[in-house]
Write an enzyme that holds these catalytic residues in place. Structure first.
Site, short mmCIF file in Angstrom:
data_model
loop_
_atom_site.label_atom_id
_atom_site.label_comp_id
_atom_site.label_asym_id
_atom_site.label_seq_id
_atom_site.Cartn_x
_atom_site.Cartn_y
_atom_site.Cartn_z
N GLY A 1 -4.65 4.39 -5.37
CA GLY A 1 -5.02 3.16 -6.06
C GLY A 1 -4.98 3.28 -7.56
O GLY A 1 -5.41 2.38 -8.28
N SER B 1 -2.44 3.18 -9.65
CA SER B 1 -1.57 2.21 -10.33
C SER B 1 -2.28 0.87 -10.53
O SER B 1 -2.23 0.29 -11.61
CB SER B 1 -0.28 2.00 -9.54
OG SER B 1 0.45 3.20 -9.49
N ALA C 1 8.37 1.97 -16.99
CA ALA C 1 8.59 2.51 -15.65
C ALA C 1 9.51 3.71 -15.71
O ALA C 1 10.62 3.62 -16.24
CB ALA C 1 9.18 1.43 -14.75
N HIS D 1 5.64 -1.95 -6.51
CA HIS D 1 5.03 -1.92 -7.84
C HIS D 1 5.40 -3.15 -8.65
O HIS D 1 4.57 -3.70 -9.38
CB HIS D 1 5.41 -0.64 -8.59
CG HIS D 1 4.57 0.53 -8.20
ND1 HIS D 1 3.72 1.15 -9.08
CD2 HIS D 1 4.43 1.19 -7.03
CE1 HIS D 1 3.10 2.14 -8.46
NE2 HIS D 1 3.52 2.18 -7.21
N GLU E 1 12.59 0.00 -18.01
CA GLU E 1 12.86 1.13 -17.13
C GLU E 1 13.43 2.26 -17.99
O GLU E 1 14.50 2.13 -18.57
CB GLU E 1 13.81 0.70 -16.03
CG GLU E 1 13.15 -0.40 -15.20
CD GLU E 1 13.73 -0.57 -13.82
OE1 GLU E 1 14.58 0.23 -13.40
OE2 GLU E 1 13.29 -1.53 -13.16
#
Length: 173
Positions: A12, A14, A35, A51, A64
């Protein structure tokens, strides 16, 4: 402010990290989700989708960046943004096992410092990969040692450190 959120896979962490950074983002400055995961298979793709869905509608602009987070710090400097870096474990693996990059723990530490210095608030997520007591092959042990060194550095310079266990956040610092 800098916060480290640490925990095991599926703990948990994230969701908790997203909650922390969105709570800090009250002034309306840009909110970025940095990310670091690279998809290598269908399971990775599914995790990335999960996500993305989890942070949907929370105001994040996703960048990213599987390696070289220091270069992003320069781009974010103007906005003095709030940043969630997800996750340090992937970043270290990407940098360490990339065939085109020489891996240095000091480079990642410097990149973290750059990101911290150019962000208003920074929340970093990292995995706990240290508790199983198994001795792995040399490359994996080097990865575990490098991630441990980087996590200690982040914890040292962070204002808060949280461990998330079974969905329960525990403040360590």
């Amino acid at each position: 402010m800098m916060i480290l959120v640490y925990g095991g896979s599926g703990s948990g962490k994230s969701a908790f990290a997203e909650k922390k950074i969105t709570e800090l983002n009250k002034s309306g400055i840009p909110l970025y989700y940095l990310a670091t995961m690279q998809a290598y298979d269908a399971e990775d793709e599914e995790r990335i989708k999960r996500h993305r869905k989890q942070r949907d509608g929370k105001g994040f602009t996703t960048i990213e960046q599987p390696k070289d987070i220091g270069s992003i710090a320069l781009e974010l400097r103007e906005a003095k943004s709030d940043v969630l870096l997800e996750c340090m474990s992937n970043l270290v693996a990407n940098e360490m096992f990339s065939p085109d990059n020489a891996f240095l723990v000091s480079k990642i530490k410097n990149d973290i410092k750059k990101l911290y210095d150019t962000s208003s608030n920074l929340v970093i997520v990292s995995n706990n990969v240290f508790d199983d007591g198994i001795i792995y092959e040399k490359a994996t042990m080097e990865y575990i040692r490098a991630l441990g060194d980087i996590n200690r550095y982040i914890a040292e310079i962070s204002d808060e450190v949280w461990e998330v266990v079974a969905g329960i956040p525990l403040r360590l610092k």
